[in-house]
Design a protein around this motif. Structure first.
Motif: not given
Length: 168
Positions: A146-151, A163-168
């Motif tokens: 989830a943190k590595q691949n937004t697709d 929850h946006d994993p890129l925001k953490t």
């Protein structure tokens, strides 16, 4: 959280919480939908239901930490195509996923109580907040994708749950 616990003097496994999994069994046996494999059904076990419930204060705190998208960000995300294709479909034939529906409920909770006042949450809010906390914690622990691949479906599904994993 509710768990079915199957016990004997030599065997203890939690079926409902995933402690009994494929890796604990011989490869030809599987655990699906919380069912005990035929191999173990031949033994006499007692089944007990255990409820492990976090207090409301903990649920509220964890919900507000895990739901890191604003109401407007989540609403915008749910309007997009990417949000619709990840997760399990509801059983009502609507085609909407469970996570998408959850996202709509999260928006209502956030809009109803923008100041996050613990006294303003209703029991229905707290019940859904418990689900959100449980889902996000479980998937964040299991799915590094989830943190590595937004697709990835993991990324999209977590966003449906606020929850946006890129925001953490």
């Amino acid at each position: 959280m509710e768990a079915r616990v199957v016990m004997s003097s030599t065997f203890l496994a939690s079926v409902g919480t995933g402690l009994l999994s494929q890796k604990h069994l011989h490869p030809i046996y599987s655990v699906s939908a919380g069912k005990v494999p035929l191999l173990f059904q031949q033994f006499q076990f007692s089944t007990t239901t255990i409820k492990m419930v976090k207090d409301n204060e903990t649920v509220i705190k964890e919900f507000n930490e895990l739901v890191n998208m604003t109401s407007s960000e989540l609403e915008e995300w749910l309007k997009g195509e990417q949000s619709e294709g990840s997760g399990w479909s509801k059983d009502d034939g609507s085609g909407e996923t469970i996570g998408h529906e959850s996202g709509r409920k999260i928006i209502q909770i956030l809009d109803k109580n923008p100041n996050k006042d613990p006294d303003q949450y209703e029991e229905e809010d707290l019940q859904h907040m418990r689900k959100v906390v449980s889902y996000c914690k479980r998937h964040l622990a299991q799915e590094e994708k989830a943190k590595q691949n937004t697709d990835s479906k993991s990324y999209k599904s977590l966003k449906n749950w606020g929850h946006d994993p890129l925001k953490t």
